[in-house]
Design an enzyme around this catalytic site. Sequence first.
Site, PDB file in Angstrom:
ATOM      1  N   GLU A 202       5.959  11.458  20.901  1.00 54.46           N
ATOM      2  CA  GLU A 202       6.893  11.800  19.845  1.00 54.46           C
ATOM      3  C   GLU A 202       6.389  13.034  19.093  1.00 54.46           C
ATOM      4  O   GLU A 202       5.216  13.104  18.717  1.00 54.46           O
ATOM      5  CB  GLU A 202       7.010  10.623  18.865  1.00 54.46           C
ATOM      6  CG  GLU A 202       8.007  10.864  17.742  1.00 54.46           C
ATOM      7  CD  GLU A 202       8.066   9.709  16.741  1.00 54.46           C
ATOM      8  OE1 GLU A 202       7.121   8.897  16.708  1.00 54.46           O
ATOM      9  OE2 GLU A 202       9.052   9.634  15.999  1.00 54.46           O
TER      10      GLU A 202
ATOM     11  N   SER B 129       2.795   5.970  12.159  1.00 53.71           N
ATOM     12  CA  SER B 129       2.381   6.524  13.448  1.00 53.71           C
ATOM     13  C   SER B 129       1.864   5.439  14.378  1.00 53.71           C
ATOM     14  O   SER B 129       1.494   4.346  13.956  1.00 53.71           O
ATOM     15  CB  SER B 129       1.267   7.543  13.232  1.00 53.71           C
ATOM     16  OG  SER B 129       0.086   6.876  12.822  1.00 53.71           O
ATOM     17  N   ARG B 130       1.811   5.774  15.653  1.00 49.82           N
ATOM     18  CA  ARG B 130       1.274   4.833  16.616  1.00 49.82           C
ATOM     19  C   ARG B 130      -0.206   4.596  16.360  1.00 49.82           C
ATOM     20  O   ARG B 130      -0.686   3.472  16.482  1.00 49.82           O
ATOM     21  CB  ARG B 130       1.483   5.347  18.045  1.00 49.82           C
ATOM     22  CG  ARG B 130       1.251   4.260  19.070  1.00 49.82           C
ATOM     23  CD  ARG B 130       1.310   4.740  20.498  1.00 49.82           C
ATOM     24  NE  ARG B 130       2.565   5.402  20.831  1.00 49.82           N
ATOM     25  CZ  ARG B 130       2.885   5.791  22.064  1.00 49.82           C
ATOM     26  NH1 ARG B 130       2.059   5.552  23.065  1.00 49.82           N
ATOM     27  NH2 ARG B 130       4.016   6.407  22.301  1.00 49.82           N
ATOM     28  N   ARG B 131      -0.909   5.664  15.985  1.00 46.65           N
ATOM     29  CA  ARG B 131      -2.333   5.504  15.720  1.00 46.65           C
ATOM     30  C   ARG B 131      -2.559   4.553  14.554  1.00 46.65           C
ATOM     31  O   ARG B 131      -3.393   3.659  14.603  1.00 46.65           O
ATOM     32  CB  ARG B 131      -2.983   6.864  15.440  1.00 46.65           C
ATOM     33  CG  ARG B 131      -4.444   6.873  15.785  1.00 46.65           C
ATOM     34  CD  ARG B 131      -5.036   8.252  15.642  1.00 46.65           C
ATOM     35  NE  ARG B 131      -5.054   8.652  14.237  1.00 46.65           N
ATOM     36  CZ  ARG B 131      -5.628   9.771  13.800  1.00 46.65           C
ATOM     37  NH1 ARG B 131      -6.193  10.601  14.652  1.00 46.65           N
ATOM     38  NH2 ARG B 131      -5.621  10.065  12.527  1.00 46.65           N
TER      39      ARG B 131
ATOM     40  N   CYS C  66      12.814   7.806  12.481  1.00 44.34           N
ATOM     41  CA  CYS C  66      12.278   7.041  13.617  1.00 44.34           C
ATOM     42  C   CYS C  66      13.241   7.102  14.788  1.00 44.34           C
ATOM     43  O   CYS C  66      12.846   6.964  15.935  1.00 44.34           O
ATOM     44  CB  CYS C  66      12.101   5.578  13.243  1.00 44.34           C
ATOM     45  SG  CYS C  66      11.450   5.315  11.609  1.00 44.34           S
TER      46      CYS C  66
ATOM     47  N   LYS D  44       0.889  -1.156   0.000  1.00 47.12           N
ATOM     48  CA  LYS D  44       0.000   0.000   0.000  1.00 47.12           C
ATOM     49  C   LYS D  44       0.926   1.204   0.000  1.00 47.12           C
ATOM     50  O   LYS D  44       1.634   1.468   0.970  1.00 47.12           O
ATOM     51  CB  LYS D  44      -0.886  -0.019   1.256  1.00 47.12           C
ATOM     52  CG  LYS D  44      -2.167   0.798   1.150  1.00 47.12           C
ATOM     53  CD  LYS D  44      -1.949   2.298   1.221  1.00 47.12           C
ATOM     54  CE  LYS D  44      -1.720   2.776   2.637  1.00 47.12           C
ATOM     55  NZ  LYS D  44      -1.383   4.226   2.686  1.00 47.12           N
TER      56      LYS D  44
ATOM     57  N   GLU E  22       6.350  -0.548  13.106  1.00 45.37           N
ATOM     58  CA  GLU E  22       7.373   0.272  13.743  1.00 45.37           C
ATOM     59  C   GLU E  22       6.714   1.632  13.888  1.00 45.37           C
ATOM     60  O   GLU E  22       6.354   2.250  12.888  1.00 45.37           O
ATOM     61  CB  GLU E  22       8.604   0.274  12.835  1.00 45.37           C
ATOM     62  CG  GLU E  22       9.846   0.746  13.515  1.00 45.37           C
ATOM     63  CD  GLU E  22      10.108   2.175  13.168  1.00 45.37           C
ATOM     64  OE1 GLU E  22       9.498   3.039  13.838  1.00 45.37           O
ATOM     65  OE2 GLU E  22      10.891   2.420  12.249  1.00 45.37           O
TER      66      GLU E  22
END
Lengths: 507, 507
Positions: B392, B242-244, B302, B184, B265
Amino acid sequence: MTIIGNLLIAESEKRGTNGEFHGIEAATGNPLPVSFGGATPEDVERAASKAWAAFQLYRETDLESRAAFLETIAEEVESIGDSLIVRAMAETGLPRGRLEGERARTLGQLQLFAKEVRDGRFQELRFDGADPSRKPAPKPDLRLRNVPLGPVAVFGASNFPLAFSVAGGDTASALAAGCPVIVKAHSAHPGTSELVGRAVQRAVARANLHPGTFSLIFDTGFEAGQKLVADPRIRAVGFTGSRRGGTALMEIASRRKQPIPVYAEMSSINPVILFPDALKNRAREIASAFVASLVLGAGQFCTNPGMLLALDGADLDTFTQTAAELLADISAQPMLTPSIAKAYGDGVAKLERHPEVRSIASGKTGSAYEGAAALFETSAEAFLAHHELQDEVFGAAGLIVRCRNLAQLNEVVDALEGQLTVALHIDDGDQEAVTSLIPKLELLAGRLLVNGFGTGVEVSPAMVHGGPYPATSDGRSTSVGTLAIYRFLRPVSYQDFPVILLPEPLR
Amino acid sequence: MTIIGNLLIAESEKRGTNGEFHGIEAATGNPLPVSFGGATPEDVERAASKAWAAFQLYRETDLESRAAFLETIAEEVESIGDSLIVRAMAETGLPRGRLEGERARTLGQLQLFAKEVRDGRFQELRFDGADPSRKPAPKPDLRLRNVPLGPVAVFGASNFPLAFSVAGGDTASALAAGCPVIVKAHSAHPGTSELVGRAVQRAVARANLHPGTFSLIFDTGFEAGQKLVADPRIRAVGFTGSRRGGTALMEIASRRKQPIPVYAEMSSINPVILFPDALKNRAREIASAFVASLVLGAGQFCTNPGMLLALDGADLDTFTQTAAELLADISAQPMLTPSIAKAYGDGVAKLERHPEVRSIASGKTGSAYEGAAALFETSAEAFLAHHELQDEVFGAAGLIVRCRNLAQLNEVVDALEGQLTVALHIDDGDQEAVTSLIPKLELLAGRLLVNGFGTGVEVSPAMVHGGPYPATSDGRSTSVGTLAIYRFLRPVSYQDFPVILLPEPLR
C-alpha cells in the site's frame, strides 16, 4: 467394515509411508491388529489441494443439501454397527455403555447441525436498502451474509473417540458452516477413526459432493499435523487436547503468511465451589455427587472437577471424609492410552510428593494401564503460593482447597486461570456470598453451573463449551452446541450488486 | 474548550512526564500551540486499574443507561462546537467540509450503537428449557448471553481524527458492548483528541458512571501503547493504522500470559476491476469516478483504490488517457502529517524508479507537506513477479495492472493478499466473467462493490469494513457498522441457575 490402516484422501485411500503405528488395546497396552501408515508431506499436500477444490463447490451447496449430507453422515456412522463400538472399546478402554451413549451423541450432533443449517440463521443475512435521494451522499444497497472460512483441519480428541473425533463436533460444525474438513486422527483410536472416516467418505459419495470435502490422515508424530496447519489452503483449526499441543498449533498458525484462527480446547480444572450453607446442609450428598463426577470415565473429561474450594471447618471435614470413604471403594479404570495412564500416574505422584499437599484418599489400584482415583487437599495459602497446583491432572484426581473465609476463597478465585466450567453448590443461606462472586466467575469460565457438575455437556443452542485462555485458545467461541458453527464463518458485504450477481440467499 | 496537553485518566487529568510532543500543523509542518506530555508506565497502570474497577460496574449497566451514555457522548462531542473543527483542520490538513461530515458520522455512529444497545440482540440471549424426565439423563436448564470482554485499548487512527479516533467506531462499539475504553491518542491530532476526550469524560460524569470507564493517554513513542496492550486488565485491542503497527500489537497480544484479540485494520490496496464491456461502454465515465475516488481526502482512506485491473487494449488506453488528463489537473493536497507526506513521497518515488512500472500521470506538485496524486501502470507479469507492487502507498497513488486476458486477470486476483474492498465495474456483457470471479473475491475481501468505489464506508448493519489478513488482523470481524460490537463480546452459559441468581436479561 474392515480396518486396513489406510489414509483416506478424498475419494481414494492409500497406505501412508511415513512410518507406522498400531492401535493399542487400552486395557493391556498390547498392539491391536492392523498397523496405520503415517501421512507424508505429499499426502497432506494432496488432501489440502483436494479440500481446496472441494471448497469451491461445497461452500455454495444449498442449505437443504448440506443438511441432508450431515444426516447422511449420521446414517453412515450408525450403519457401521457394533464393530465400531467393539473397536472403540478396545482402543480406548471405555465401557460399552459410555461408547453407545457417545455414538448417540455424535449422531445427535450431526442431526442438530443439520437442523441449524436448515434454519439458516447462521448466514446472518442482513439487508440495508438503498436510498438514492439521501443527502449528502446517496445510501447504497448493502447486503451481508456469512461465508465459510475455507478448509478446516480437525484434530481428533483422545477422550471422545466419536463425539470429538472424526465425525465429532468440530467436523460437524465446520461442515455445517460450508467448510471441507481434513481430520488428523488421534493415535489413541486409529481403527475407530478409520471406520468413521470411511463412513464419512461414503456419505460424501452418496451426497454427490466433491470428494475433497473430507479426508482423514494418520500421523506417527506431529509432522503431518503441523504441516496441515501450516498449509495455506487450511483456513481454521479445531483441536481438543493438551495445552502443549494447542499452544504449539497456535504458534504455527500465527507464524503463517496468513495467520488463521485456532480453536483449541486445552485444559481446565473446573473449580467446584461449596458454599457454607450447602456444605452444612448437604455435605454427604454433595460429596457423593462430586466423587461420581470425579471418577466418571476415569476422570478423562475436559470438564472433570479437578479442584474444589470450600471454607475450612467441620462441615468440610464431613464432606472430605465422606468423599474419601466413597473414593476408596472406586475401582481403578483403564485409561485411554498407556501414555495418558502414565501421565496421570506422574501427576498424582507429583501431588503426593508435594510438601503442601495432603493425600486424603486413593481409589483401588489397578494395572499400569489403569488410573486409580485420588483425592488431595491443600490450604488456600499453599494454592496461592504454588502455581503448579493449578495444572490439570488429566484423570480422576481432585484437589480440595481449604479456605479460611470467603475473602480468601475470593482470593483463590482471583488467582485462577481461565476455565471451561465453574460449579457452585449453594443453599438458600448462600445467596449473598454467591451473588457477589458470580460477576468474577463470568470472566473466568464459559459455563457456570449451580448444584451440579460440569461433566455432561449438553449439545444445544445455549451451551458454551469454551472459556478464557488457557481453557481454550479463544474464549469468544464454543466447541459444543450450535454456536460452534460461527467459528468457521466470516461476514462479507455486497454493495450495489445487481440481483443476478448476488448469492442466492441475498437476492 | 481549551487544550492543555494533559492525560485524562478516569476523572482526573495530569501532565504526562514521559517526554512531550506538539501537534503539528499539517499544511506547514509547524508546531501548534500547547505541548502534550507522554504517559509514563505508571499512568498506563493507573488507567488500566481504573478501567478494571469501572468494568465491574459498567458491564452490568442496563441497556437504556448504556444507550443514553452513548448519546450523551454524541451530545458532548457536538457541544465542543467549531473549535473542534478548527483544531482538527489545523492538525490534519483536512478541509472543513470533510471534517464537518466526519463529525456528523461520528455522532451518527454513537447514536447507531445506542440504538443497537437498546435493541439488545447483541446479547444473544438463548434459553434451552429443562426436561427433568429426559432419558438417559435429565436435560438441564441452560441459558446463554454474551458478556463484554473487559477493558479495551483503542488506538486512534491518523486518517479519521473523529470517526476512528477518541470517540470513533472502536470506542463506540466497545462501550456499547459494555467495555471501558482507554484510548491511545494518535500523535497526528493530539489537540483534537484532547477536546474529544474531555467531551467523553464529561459524558461519563453526566451519566454517573465510574470514571474509569474512559481514559485518554498520549504517547511520545510506542512505549505507553505497548504497555497498554500488555496490561493484564486490557482484554481486547482496536487499532487502525499501518501493517507494521498492527502486527507489532498482535505480537505483544499473543505473547501475553493471557493472549487477547487484536482487531487491527491495517492495509489494503482495494483492487478495482474493470470488465471489458464496462470498459468499452464507459471508459471515460469510470475514469472520472476513479480519479475522484483516488484523490479524495488526498487518498488517505483505508479503502482508497490503489490498484486497478483491466484487460489491455484500446479501451484501457482510453481509460488511462482520460484518467491521466484528469489527474494532471488535481492540486496537491496537504497530508495528515509530515511523516505521512514523506512516506507517500517515498512510495511514489519507489514506483517511479521501479523498472517494471511506468508513470502515467502526476497531479500538480505542492509543498513538502502535500501529496501530489500519481498514476502508474504495469503489466500483469510484472505485478505477479514483484510482490512489492502490492504494498500500500498510503495516499493518492494508483497502479493500473494491464492483463492480457481474463485468465491472466484471474491469476493476478489469485496472487492478491487479503483486502478490505474489491470494486467491480461491469456492464451487461460482463456477467459471465464477473460471475465466475465473485466466489474468489468473497475469499479475498470483506466488501465487494459493483460500479462504485470503496471510499465512502456506510455505517450500517450490513457493512463489513474488514477482510482477510493482512487487510485486518482478524477477517472474522468488521470495525465499521453494528456488527463491530461482537468483537468485544463472548458467550457465557448458565446451567440450572435459580432465577434470582441469573443476570437480569436471562430471568
